[in-house]
Design a protein around this motif. Sequence first.
Motif, mmCIF file in Angstrom:
data_model
loop_
_atom_site.group_PDB
_atom_site.id
_atom_site.type_symbol
_atom_site.label_atom_id
_atom_site.label_comp_id
_atom_site.label_asym_id
_atom_site.label_seq_id
_atom_site.Cartn_x
_atom_site.Cartn_y
_atom_site.Cartn_z
ATOM 1 N N GLY A 24 0.599 11.212 7.470
ATOM 2 C CA GLY A 24 -0.244 10.225 6.808
ATOM 3 C C GLY A 24 -0.006 8.820 7.361
ATOM 4 N N GLY A 25 -1.002 7.973 7.215
ATOM 5 C CA GLY A 25 -0.881 6.591 7.688
ATOM 6 C C GLY A 25 0.010 5.755 6.777
ATOM 7 N N LYS A 26 0.680 4.781 7.376
ATOM 8 C CA LYS A 26 1.566 3.902 6.615
ATOM 9 C C LYS A 26 0.744 2.960 5.732
ATOM 10 C CE LYS A 26 4.999 0.237 7.311
ATOM 11 N NZ LYS A 26 4.221 -0.754 6.576
ATOM 12 N N GLY A 27 1.257 2.698 4.522
ATOM 13 C CA GLY A 27 0.607 1.738 3.631
ATOM 14 C C GLY A 27 0.746 0.317 4.145
ATOM 15 N N LEU A 53 8.053 -11.156 4.971
ATOM 16 C CA LEU A 53 7.647 -9.887 4.363
ATOM 17 C C LEU A 53 8.079 -9.878 2.901
ATOM 18 C CD1 LEU A 53 6.583 -6.941 4.703
ATOM 19 C CD2 LEU A 53 8.944 -6.299 5.265
ATOM 20 N N VAL A 54 7.128 -9.657 1.980
ATOM 21 C CA VAL A 54 7.457 -9.667 0.554
ATOM 22 C C VAL A 54 7.330 -8.284 -0.085
ATOM 23 C CG1 VAL A 54 6.891 -12.098 0.265
ATOM 24 C CG2 VAL A 54 5.104 -10.391 -0.084
ATOM 25 N N ALA A 55 6.620 -7.369 0.551
ATOM 26 C CA ALA A 55 6.504 -6.002 0.019
ATOM 27 C C ALA A 55 6.174 -5.067 1.173
ATOM 28 C CB ALA A 55 5.437 -5.917 -1.071
ATOM 29 N N GLY A 61 4.248 2.209 -2.303
ATOM 30 C CA GLY A 61 4.610 0.908 -1.760
ATOM 31 C C GLY A 61 5.523 0.159 -2.716
ATOM 32 N N GLN A 62 6.106 -0.925 -2.235
ATOM 33 C CA GLN A 62 6.976 -1.740 -3.079
ATOM 34 C C GLN A 62 6.144 -2.578 -4.056
ATOM 35 O OE1 GLN A 62 9.273 -3.908 -0.059
ATOM 36 N NE2 GLN A 62 11.099 -2.850 -0.781
ATOM 37 N N VAL A 63 6.697 -2.773 -5.223
ATOM 38 C CA VAL A 63 6.093 -3.638 -6.239
ATOM 39 C C VAL A 63 7.088 -4.749 -6.540
ATOM 40 C CG1 VAL A 63 5.156 -3.780 -8.569
ATOM 41 C CG2 VAL A 63 4.820 -1.698 -7.221
ATOM 42 N N GLN A 64 6.652 -5.985 -6.377
ATOM 43 C CA GLN A 64 7.553 -7.122 -6.572
ATOM 44 C C GLN A 64 6.861 -8.213 -7.372
ATOM 45 O OE1 GLN A 64 10.542 -6.653 -5.249
ATOM 46 N NE2 GLN A 64 10.537 -6.497 -3.026
ATOM 47 N N ASN A 65 7.660 -8.961 -8.113
ATOM 48 C CA ASN A 65 7.228 -10.241 -8.668
ATOM 49 C C ASN A 65 7.901 -11.323 -7.843
ATOM 50 O OD1 ASN A 65 5.601 -9.342 -10.893
ATOM 51 N ND2 ASN A 65 7.487 -8.737 -11.935
ATOM 52 N N GLY A 88 0.796 -1.228 0.000
ATOM 53 C CA GLY A 88 0.000 0.000 0.000
ATOM 54 C C GLY A 88 0.829 1.278 0.000
ATOM 55 N N ARG A 89 0.241 2.311 -0.581
ATOM 56 C CA ARG A 89 0.877 3.637 -0.591
ATOM 57 C C ARG A 89 0.613 4.317 0.748
ATOM 58 N NH1 ARG A 89 1.894 7.269 -5.142
ATOM 59 N NH2 ARG A 89 2.387 9.328 -4.301
ATOM 60 N N GLY A 90 1.564 5.135 1.180
ATOM 61 C CA GLY A 90 1.384 5.907 2.407
ATOM 62 C C GLY A 90 0.371 7.022 2.209
#
Length: 370
Positions: A32-35, A110-112, A129-133, A19-21
């Motif tokens: 702002g709240g953490k993603g 934790l993956v993202a 937020g992080q984007v991963q495959n 998620g985005r912050g």
Amino acid sequence: MKRFSKRFMDTLRLHVRSGRGGMGQPRYGGIGGKGGDIYVEAQEEQTLRKILEANPQKRWSAASGGDSQKFRICGEAAKDLIIPVPVGTTVRLDQNKVLGEVNQKGDKVLVARGGAGGSSINKYNGQKGQVQNIQLELKLIADVGLVGFPNAGKSTLLRAISNAKPKVASYPFTTLQPNIGMAEFHDGHQVSIADLPGLIEGSWANFGMGHKFLRHVERTKLLLFVVDVNGFQLGPKHPHRSVTENVIILNKELEMYSSDLLEKPAILMVNKMDCLLAETKLENLLKDLSQMKEISLNFPEEFCPDQLVTFEDIIPCSARANRASVNYLKERLREILNFHGDQERNQVAIETKAREKIQRQLTERSIKLV
């Protein structure tokens, strides 16, 4: 609804986006709240296929953090997203970097990581937020792994020794997916046994079932080599291999994939002892095994292992026709597993005591220095 093949699935690629912050509030110094973060968590009764069926698009996104508001200066943090995975899953990035493993119920990786909320540090802009495959790779966890060429009788043995009901037939490659059975004893003790797709020459290089088979051997505690006393021939275009040659080539296949596999405890089961001239063939095999190093040197270089497996027992058996031989094998599996389990626990206890002793000595020295 999209229909899926029911074949066993041991790898699955997912696209994950944390998620985005949330946006900050510069006028009031609001944060702002953490993603939301994304984790994978080991859960019982879960399979990779269930993950795919729950989300056919294979895209998982966590919620964004809440924005800072006039009457709520600190934005609400988003909930983390949990992806349930089977016990025994390795999590990799596309670049093949291992993020972690989940080998017990409740283990998490934790993956993202979710984006930070907007604040004075980032000019009150919520961070992406992080984007991963990621690649989920399942390695079955079992006490015993059956190792052998096709049609050696592994599935027949599993049916005879446990409650599993794998398909059995008199042609190669009956087993196309792993089967796990539980061998139960009178006192309630259980031993898990994995019947895995048959190896072929070149499996270490990913021919045939290749790595799809060999990865599952890594997490077994004991290897049970199953060979046909009559030898094996994959097909008319392939040479017939004697039982001795099969043992040596199986040894080589495991060594080429990972020499660590040869450090595992191993038993050799010589199957189909109800066949004609089986006793004579067994005698020849035992003689060959006593000269294994010399015999293997006569093999072509590509079949000659550098390290020979050491068998803790060699057990003749007829999984189809001799119940007493199956029961004897079952008891030996338990005995050897218990022996190595006790050794491992003793080693852990010794190492723990050594660490505690060193810690006490360091503490005493620090007290004296003060």
